[in-house]
Design an enzyme around this catalytic site. Sequence first.
Site, PDB file in Angstrom:
ATOM      1  N   PHE A 250      70.799   2.571  21.913  1.00 28.33           N
ATOM      2  CA  PHE A 250      72.184   2.896  21.688  1.00 28.33           C
ATOM      3  C   PHE A 250      72.332   4.381  21.481  1.00 28.33           C
ATOM      4  CE2 PHE A 250      70.211   0.977  17.908  1.00 28.33           C
ATOM      5  CZ  PHE A 250      70.084   2.090  17.096  1.00 28.33           C
TER       6      PHE A 250
ATOM      7  N   ASP B 128      75.004   7.118  19.688  1.00 25.01           N
ATOM      8  CA  ASP B 128      76.096   7.191  18.725  1.00 25.01           C
ATOM      9  C   ASP B 128      76.809   8.515  18.946  1.00 25.01           C
ATOM     10  OD1 ASP B 128      76.391   6.732  15.126  1.00 25.01           O
ATOM     11  OD2 ASP B 128      77.707   6.198  16.756  1.00 25.01           O
TER      12      ASP B 128
END
Length: 124
Positions: A121, A123
């Site tokens: 992921f 951010d």
Amino acid sequence: PKVYKNCTVEDLRDYLRTDQPDLEMPMLEERAAILQENGRILCEHFDGSILGFLELGRHSRSFSIPALLPLLTSTFPSFNDVTIYGGRPVVFHKRGQIFLADCAVAAPTRSFTGLESLTMFADY
């Protein structure tokens, strides 16, 4: 958590202020509401400590991230990031994955298992 549950938008604005008076963190109202909600949940159900929540995912001597992620997203609504696309739910749980990965890094004396089950992921 006791401070979070009483955090106002004005408090948060003050905590996150910069030396540029015209620059403000976006979505302050939403962020304050999330802090209040999460602080309330921690205080009401986990004796005001995230460690109380993490104990729900303890297996023997370690904390199981695969066990904790569904508990986190069902206990704390702000971590349940799901949207509807084409009439079907699309589950991200990005915030929950980041949070649990952060817990594992922040608590090196505690053992977390299942980090490899987290997706990659980015951010903001």
